[in-house]
Write a protein that holds these residues in place. Sequence first.
Motif, PDB file in Angstrom:
ATOM      1  N   PHE A  41      -1.387  13.089  11.728  1.00  0.00           N
ATOM      2  CA  PHE A  41      -2.226  13.365  12.890  1.00  0.00           C
ATOM      3  C   PHE A  41      -1.600  12.708  14.117  1.00  0.00           C
TER       4      PHE A  41
ATOM      5  N   ALA B  40       0.811  -1.220   0.000  1.00  0.00           N
ATOM      6  CA  ALA B  40       0.000   0.000   0.000  1.00  0.00           C
ATOM      7  C   ALA B  40       0.846   1.272   0.000  1.00  0.00           C
ATOM      8  N   LYS B  41       1.889   1.309   0.830  1.00  0.00           N
ATOM      9  CA  LYS B  41       2.670   2.536   0.948  1.00  0.00           C
ATOM     10  C   LYS B  41       3.270   2.918  -0.401  1.00  0.00           C
TER      11      LYS B  41
ATOM     12  N   ALA C  88      -2.482  10.023   7.038  1.00  0.00           N
ATOM     13  CA  ALA C  88      -3.639   9.703   6.208  1.00  0.00           C
ATOM     14  C   ALA C  88      -3.746  10.754   5.123  1.00  0.00           C
ATOM     15  N   MET C  89      -3.847  10.320   3.896  1.00  0.00           N
ATOM     16  CA  MET C  89      -4.002  11.209   2.759  1.00  0.00           C
ATOM     17  C   MET C  89      -3.000  12.365   2.787  1.00  0.00           C
ATOM     18  N   LYS C  90      -1.735  12.020   3.018  1.00  0.00           N
ATOM     19  CA  LYS C  90      -0.620  12.963   2.978  1.00  0.00           C
ATOM     20  C   LYS C  90      -0.588  13.957   4.142  1.00  0.00           C
TER      21      LYS C  90
ATOM     22  N   LEU D 245      -7.751   7.535  13.121  1.00  0.00           N
ATOM     23  CA  LEU D 245      -8.267   7.379  11.753  1.00  0.00           C
ATOM     24  C   LEU D 245      -7.386   6.360  11.026  1.00  0.00           C
ATOM     25  N   PRO D 246      -7.846   5.825   9.895  1.00  0.00           N
ATOM     26  CA  PRO D 246      -7.022   4.840   9.188  1.00  0.00           C
ATOM     27  C   PRO D 246      -5.823   5.494   8.511  1.00  0.00           C
ATOM     28  N   GLY D 247      -4.749   4.744   8.342  1.00  0.00           N
ATOM     29  CA  GLY D 247      -3.563   5.291   7.690  1.00  0.00           C
ATOM     30  C   GLY D 247      -2.334   4.467   8.011  1.00  0.00           C
TER      31      GLY D 247
ATOM     32  N   ALA E  20     -11.862  13.750  -0.572  1.00  0.00           N
ATOM     33  CA  ALA E  20     -12.383  13.035   0.597  1.00  0.00           C
ATOM     34  C   ALA E  20     -11.873  13.727   1.856  1.00  0.00           C
TER      35      ALA E  20
ATOM     36  N   LYS F  49     -14.158   1.361  -1.332  1.00  0.00           N
ATOM     37  CA  LYS F  49     -13.566   1.828  -0.080  1.00  0.00           C
ATOM     38  C   LYS F  49     -12.384   2.748  -0.400  1.00  0.00           C
ATOM     39  N   VAL F  50     -12.523   4.009  -0.052  1.00  0.00           N
ATOM     40  CA  VAL F  50     -11.453   4.987  -0.287  1.00  0.00           C
ATOM     41  C   VAL F  50     -10.349   4.721   0.727  1.00  0.00           C
ATOM     42  N   VAL F  51      -9.142   4.434   0.246  1.00  0.00           N
ATOM     43  CA  VAL F  51      -8.044   4.073   1.139  1.00  0.00           C
ATOM     44  C   VAL F  51      -7.303   5.329   1.602  1.00  0.00           C
ATOM     45  N   PRO F  52      -6.639   5.265   2.768  1.00  0.00           N
ATOM     46  CA  PRO F  52      -6.021   6.474   3.323  1.00  0.00           C
ATOM     47  C   PRO F  52      -4.585   6.729   2.856  1.00  0.00           C
ATOM     48  N   PHE F  53      -4.069   5.888   1.961  1.00  0.00           N
ATOM     49  CA  PHE F  53      -2.622   5.910   1.696  1.00  0.00           C
ATOM     50  C   PHE F  53      -2.157   6.949   0.679  1.00  0.00           C
ATOM     51  N   TYR F  54      -3.088   7.548  -0.054  1.00  0.00           N
ATOM     52  CA  TYR F  54      -2.681   8.456  -1.132  1.00  0.00           C
ATOM     53  C   TYR F  54      -3.416   9.783  -0.983  1.00  0.00           C
ATOM     54  N   ASP F  55      -3.370  10.640  -2.021  1.00  0.00           N
ATOM     55  CA  ASP F  55      -4.020  11.933  -1.842  1.00  0.00           C
ATOM     56  C   ASP F  55      -5.538  11.760  -1.776  1.00  0.00           C
ATOM     57  N   SER F  56      -6.210  12.845  -1.433  1.00  0.00           N
ATOM     58  CA  SER F  56      -7.629  12.739  -1.113  1.00  0.00           C
ATOM     59  C   SER F  56      -8.552  12.997  -2.312  1.00  0.00           C
TER      60      SER F  56
ATOM     61  N   MET G 284     -10.247  17.520   7.574  1.00  0.00           N
ATOM     62  CA  MET G 284      -9.780  16.201   8.029  1.00  0.00           C
ATOM     63  C   MET G 284      -9.980  15.188   6.909  1.00  0.00           C
ATOM     64  N   PRO G 285      -8.986  14.347   6.645  1.00  0.00           N
ATOM     65  CA  PRO G 285      -9.176  13.291   5.646  1.00  0.00           C
ATOM     66  C   PRO G 285     -10.363  12.411   6.029  1.00  0.00           C
ATOM     67  N   SER G 286     -11.071  11.935   5.025  1.00  0.00           N
ATOM     68  CA  SER G 286     -12.255  11.124   5.302  1.00  0.00           C
ATOM     69  C   SER G 286     -12.266   9.865   4.443  1.00  0.00           C
ATOM     70  N   PRO G 287     -11.304   8.964   4.718  1.00  0.00           N
ATOM     71  CA  PRO G 287     -11.324   7.706   3.971  1.00  0.00           C
ATOM     72  C   PRO G 287     -12.492   6.840   4.450  1.00  0.00           C
TER      73      PRO G 287
END
Lengths: 450, 78
Positions: free
Chosen positions: B47, A55-56, B42-44, B9-11, A342, A376-383, A350-353
């Motif tokens: 937190f 994922a990373k 999370a998303m760059k 949060l997830p990340g 997101a 499912k929007v994943v948290p690993f990349y831009d929003s 705030m990110p909202s994955p």
Amino acid sequence: MAIRKLFIANRGEIAVRINRAARSLGIATVQAASEADRDMLACRLADEVSVVGPAKASESYLNIPAMMAAITESGADAVHPGYGFLSENPAFVQAVEAASITFVGPGADTIARMGDKATARAEAIAAGVPVVPGSPGRVDGAAEALRLAPEIGYPVMVKASAGGGGRGIRVARDAADLEKQLPLAMAEAGAAFGDNGLYLERYIERARHIEVQVLGDGERTVHLFERECSLQRKRQKVWEEGPSSALAEETRQRLCASAVALAERVGYRGAGTLEYLYDDQTGEFFFIEMNTRIQVEHPVTEAITGIDLVAAQLRIAGGETLWLTQADVIRKGHAIEVRINAEDPARHFMPSPGTITRYEPPATGRFDTFVYEGYKVVPFYDSLLGKLIVHAETRQGALAALEQALGSLSVEGIKTTAPLHRTLLKAPDVVAGNVNTSWLERWMQAAKPA
Amino acid sequence: MATQILAPLPGVFYRRPTPAEPPFKEEGDAVAVGDTIGLVEAMKSFFPVEAETAGRLVAYRIEDGQTVDADDVIADIA
């Protein structure tokens, strides 16, 4: 030689966009995906999927050896890098070139030259393109600074020459102010960076961000007019449009001609964007940098010119000479793009994955996205979830079209920035086009409940 | 009283402010309310993960650089 099989070394909405452009040209696709991205829309559209790593991003989309192994194994004859990730990484482009695979974009040498701010600035000066006036180099001592400042033009920004990240920057309005600020600036620079050398640059208070889209084939370049991207939050564009309502026609012609001159000087091949600051007060424009790739906001240009930029990239990379003359590029109407991220605008973005439980695309306009109901929007990349693009005869018509399209877009299960845009499009300054690069943050600050 | 610190949060979870710096906390360290024990990216954006009770950080349940879901247990406090 025309591309037959294209490897897409990116994700998200741009990977969907590239898959579609390839399909329109009869090109087969191989979609790169991290282990977290197997469910994304581009994987469903592509002819083949290649999982490149975990994922990373540093272990997948930014991992040159892993990406190169996947590319060579796929049998693709070309690679589209999208934007971000490895798209402007000269080492990656070199590796692709060394494997005798076509890179969809300029050569590694052009990317390296235009990616470095100092060399890009030097190329711009050599091409006769205005750059933000500044000291020729490092400034040592108050006397030299006071001598140079009037030539640069007040207000001047005093920066630590060894600096970065906004530290050690002061603004002086006139000579008396500069004289007062200099000792402090030098002391701050010395304390922060162990070097009290300074650099002076014109401070443009009310700058608009205006950029010119170009297409080149290595010999000849045409421009596809400008986009204005002044609405930014934390230096991230949130709203883009074209044409810019700030430019007089004569200025537009000079601006676009300067972009062509610079692109032709470096023998530019592919789609590229030259970014400028435009000073509302003086009507001057200054080149700041070039992006040697497709940009997020490219659909604005596609809407007003009718030219498919991603297909054009693929045709140029496939060896075609530019089929357009400048006279063939005709601008029509006004387009606006807003980014649907997101993020929760009510909670400091705030990110909202998470999982999209309900999804209804806008009934009108163009929506470039990679989401679907149940994704499912994943948290690993831009929003970035998608980009909503509207086009109308006039800017006023485009604003109305934007309101209509945003009204029918529905994303549930996660928070998005759609509500921000619904409010923004009613803001009097936005309606009047009276904005600059710091406007959005000031507006949000003012709108904040006390 | 034993408590747990959960992912906000997830990340991706990190034990250090930057790769070049030492970890926020070692296992066995005392923690006070509001102490940062790690970061979730999370998303760059980053937190802080903060302790909500005082005590001793008994164990990290998530390794540096590992991905987390919201409300995953990151550490045990006793």
